[in-house]
Design a protein around this motif. Sequence first.
Motif, mmCIF file in Angstrom:
data_model
loop_
_atom_site.group_PDB
_atom_site.id
_atom_site.type_symbol
_atom_site.label_atom_id
_atom_site.label_comp_id
_atom_site.label_asym_id
_atom_site.label_seq_id
_atom_site.Cartn_x
_atom_site.Cartn_y
_atom_site.Cartn_z
ATOM 1 N N VAL A 158 0.834 -1.211 0.000
ATOM 2 C CA VAL A 158 0.000 0.000 0.000
ATOM 3 C C VAL A 158 0.873 1.267 0.000
ATOM 4 O O VAL A 158 0.764 2.129 -0.873
ATOM 5 N N GLY A 159 1.763 1.349 0.988
ATOM 6 C CA GLY A 159 2.499 2.597 1.190
ATOM 7 C C GLY A 159 3.348 2.986 -0.004
ATOM 8 O O GLY A 159 3.195 4.071 -0.567
ATOM 9 N N ASN A 160 4.234 2.083 -0.427
ATOM 10 C CA ASN A 160 5.152 2.424 -1.513
ATOM 11 C C ASN A 160 4.437 2.517 -2.855
ATOM 12 O O ASN A 160 4.855 3.268 -3.726
ATOM 13 N N ARG A 161 3.349 1.768 -3.008
ATOM 14 C CA ARG A 161 2.608 1.868 -4.268
ATOM 15 C C ARG A 161 2.047 3.284 -4.430
ATOM 16 O O ARG A 161 2.076 3.860 -5.510
ATOM 17 N N MET A 162 1.523 3.840 -3.353
ATOM 18 C CA MET A 162 0.952 5.188 -3.435
ATOM 19 C C MET A 162 2.034 6.258 -3.565
ATOM 20 O O MET A 162 1.771 7.368 -4.019
ATOM 21 N N LEU A 163 3.244 5.889 -3.142
ATOM 22 C CA LEU A 163 4.344 6.849 -3.213
ATOM 23 C C LEU A 163 4.793 7.072 -4.663
ATOM 24 O O LEU A 163 5.309 8.132 -4.997
ATOM 25 N N MET A 164 4.578 6.062 -5.503
ATOM 26 C CA MET A 164 5.091 6.166 -6.881
ATOM 27 C C MET A 164 4.508 7.360 -7.633
ATOM 28 O O MET A 164 5.245 8.176 -8.171
ATOM 29 N N PRO A 165 3.162 7.509 -7.683
ATOM 30 C CA PRO A 165 2.627 8.679 -8.390
ATOM 31 C C PRO A 165 3.005 10.002 -7.736
ATOM 32 O O PRO A 165 3.171 11.017 -8.419
ATOM 33 N N TYR A 166 3.183 9.972 -6.433
ATOM 34 C CA TYR A 166 3.564 11.183 -5.688
ATOM 35 C C TYR A 166 4.962 11.631 -6.129
ATOM 36 O O TYR A 166 5.190 12.780 -6.490
ATOM 37 N N LEU A 167 5.891 10.681 -6.144
ATOM 38 C CA LEU A 167 7.255 10.987 -6.575
ATOM 39 C C LEU A 167 7.287 11.417 -8.037
ATOM 40 O O LEU A 167 7.971 12.362 -8.416
ATOM 41 N N GLN A 168 6.494 10.703 -8.824
ATOM 42 C CA GLN A 168 6.497 10.991 -10.254
ATOM 43 C C GLN A 168 6.047 12.434 -10.516
ATOM 44 O O GLN A 168 6.648 13.152 -11.307
ATOM 45 N N GLN A 169 4.984 12.844 -9.841
ATOM 46 C CA GLN A 169 4.503 14.210 -10.026
ATOM 47 C C GLN A 169 5.563 15.220 -9.599
ATOM 48 O O GLN A 169 5.718 16.276 -10.214
ATOM 49 N N ALA A 170 6.279 14.907 -8.530
ATOM 50 C CA ALA A 170 7.312 15.831 -8.052
ATOM 51 C C ALA A 170 8.397 16.008 -9.123
ATOM 52 O O ALA A 170 8.845 17.123 -9.391
ATOM 53 N N PHE A 171 8.794 14.911 -9.762
ATOM 54 C CA PHE A 171 9.796 14.994 -10.841
ATOM 55 C C PHE A 171 9.256 15.833 -12.006
ATOM 56 O O PHE A 171 9.943 16.674 -12.547
#
Length: 725
Positions: A482-495
């Motif tokens: 759950v945690g790291n899966r949701m982190l992926m789009p978050y990181l991607q948007q930041a990039f």
Amino acid sequence: MCDKGSMAQYTRVSGFVGLITLQNPPVNALSAAVRQGIVDMVERALSDPIVKSVVICGQNGNFCGGADIKEFGTNMSGPPLVPMIDAIEAANKPVVAAIEGSALGGGLELALGCHYRIAHSKARLGLPEVTLGLLPAAGGTQRLPRLVGVPAALNLITTGRHVTAAQALQLGIVDQVTDHNAVDVAVTFSLSVAGQSLDARRISTYLCPLPSDFDALFEGVMQKVRQSARGAIAPVACVQAVRAAATLPYTKGMEREQELMATLFTSGQARAQQYCFFAQRAVGRWRMPSGARWETSKPRPVHKAAVIGLGTMGRGITVALAQTGLSVVAVETQEKQLMEAKQAVSGMLERGAKRHGVVPTLDRISYSQNIQAIAEVDLVIEAVFEDMALKTEVFQQLSAVCKPGTLLCTNTSALDVDKLASETPNPELVVGMHFFAPAHVMKLLEVVYGPRSSPQAVATAMQLGKKMGKVSVAVGNCRGFVGNRMLMPYLQQAFFLLEEGATPELVDQALEEFGFPMGVFRMSDLSGLDIGWRVRKRDELVEPDMASGKSARIRQGSRYSPLGDLLCEQGRFGQKTGRGWYQYDKPGSRVARSDPWLHSFLVEYRARHGLVPRSIDHQEVLERCLYALINEGFRILEDGIAAGPEDIDVIYVFGYGWPRHRGGPMFYAGMVGLAKVLERLEHYQQAHPDVPYLQPCSLLRRLVAGGSPPIHRWREVIKKHQSQL
Ligand code: NAI
């Protein structure tokens, strides 16, 4: 003499003492019925000419856990706390609080209204209201500073921390600590002071002891509190209320306390923090899609556990296990690593023991380079390198070496737990136990089950997590859980925001103002950029020879930002190399400073790829990073990977620094309004059609179409939605 029915019992003991016992299991919370009971019983004791003194205690060795949170948000009935406590303080017979177990929140405020307080040595006291977005509003902010002074009161009230009976005695909160039955001691004591003047025992009449540097003290505390509160308003209100105690007469101070409480009570933050309180408890009532659930799944006893691989994670896990009192066999194949690990583990255990004033549990751990040493353990936690082939080999060895029935857990952060399970003869014994670094400190544990994991294996891992003091959440198996899966789009948007014109500073500042302890780039520097790089390489996303132009930013059919890869190619792995998204004084240093090199690099990168930078504001940063993350949360619910929104929220609050006063991502989405989240996602998706993560999830659409029900009703919609998929 005994009155049944109400939730406070009255007995006359030792001939002359009115004993009032709070009865409301499990913590004797001050529900309307309990308050009514106290009011009636106090009146009765005071009007009975035979009664010389009064003792208030709680049944089952527990004084009182405070207000009944379930009554919050309802139309409160029954007598209010403040006049009830004032009446106790005004009594003309001595009232003694006999504190066993805990006196928390309203419970401690009740005790502070009594003339004397006697605590059992094992009792714990505190005013934890601030953790629920509130302040102690039954006179706690006014009486405690008058009793123990401003600095100590500020510390207790703004942090909500509990103190032991010994500490309470030292601070002056209690008058006596006993190892015997506190009620018996209080009864005898109350008779010994019967008839004496109570003038000096009414705390509300005390003058608040003022430190000489009063203004400077408050200014300093306010600054510190604002900084650590990260936008939470309750700790700030607590300081204001204590200041009122120091500067105003009691009645005026009480008015201020009530005024501040009224603002907090109706704030979204208090709702969010109370939601977190209940969500944390709700995740313990886990269920699996197979129908297996917590009440019907009995955990296996675990007396002896093993940890395989003593790197960063294995060491922390070993410490966490040893601290629960288990025997631990710690296995590491590399001799040098083993030596270092022994030292590191002992150090961590010694420091932890010192902090808690106990003896370290070093002799519970045995170390070995040989996997045969684990033959007799009940449960194994594997923490070797993140490599499927290696883990498969280790699991096959484990299956061969361990006694039948030993549970095999993996601490993988992203590998497929089902696949690993399928390589063992007993896949039902395999679950993921995903710890967070540092494993002996971080509160979160994701317990990852696969379709073949037995309910007993899940129950055992959940119970072990609880024993280790973790908040354990059972989740299904998928990439990143759950945690790291949701982190992926978050990181991607930041990039992507960097590509479009933002800087790491701007993105981080927006997220830190929102309440995260660290923005995404500072966080990435801390955990190391190379971790994600390795994963992206394995996923064949990293192209060694990068062409320029738009095509270079499309990988596997979607928009991709190679920024992180380019930094890694330069050896910029973050804090560990002294350079990352920021620069550091030296490798390992923690203070991030802006890096002009990075800014020129971004300018040059944008030019090379024909990207025209635009001005990006905080609002856009928050919407894109957070709504993309929330959208993935809805997908996780839709896929049944998390059983409910509470699971996701608890994971984010306890494992990812999501500000508690914003309740977790899914609660926050409800606060913002699901329709608004959907509208913004649609807006950004139109602007960035090549980003699948911005495509609104169908569950979100359905919830909005259904009138955006409150979060506690989402499960019904999810169930219906899943049955139609
Ligand atoms: P690490 O590289 O610090 O430690 C791995 C250790 O395993 C090394 O000491 C290595 O010598 C040892 N090892 C390798 N093969 C072995 C074998 N056959 N038997 C015994 N020991 C062996 O790795 P780290 O960071 O501790 O990660 C371990 C696992 O935990 C990985 O699966 C990782 O994905 C996961 N994880 C890591 C987190 C982190 O923040 N580092 C967070 C959560 C999970």
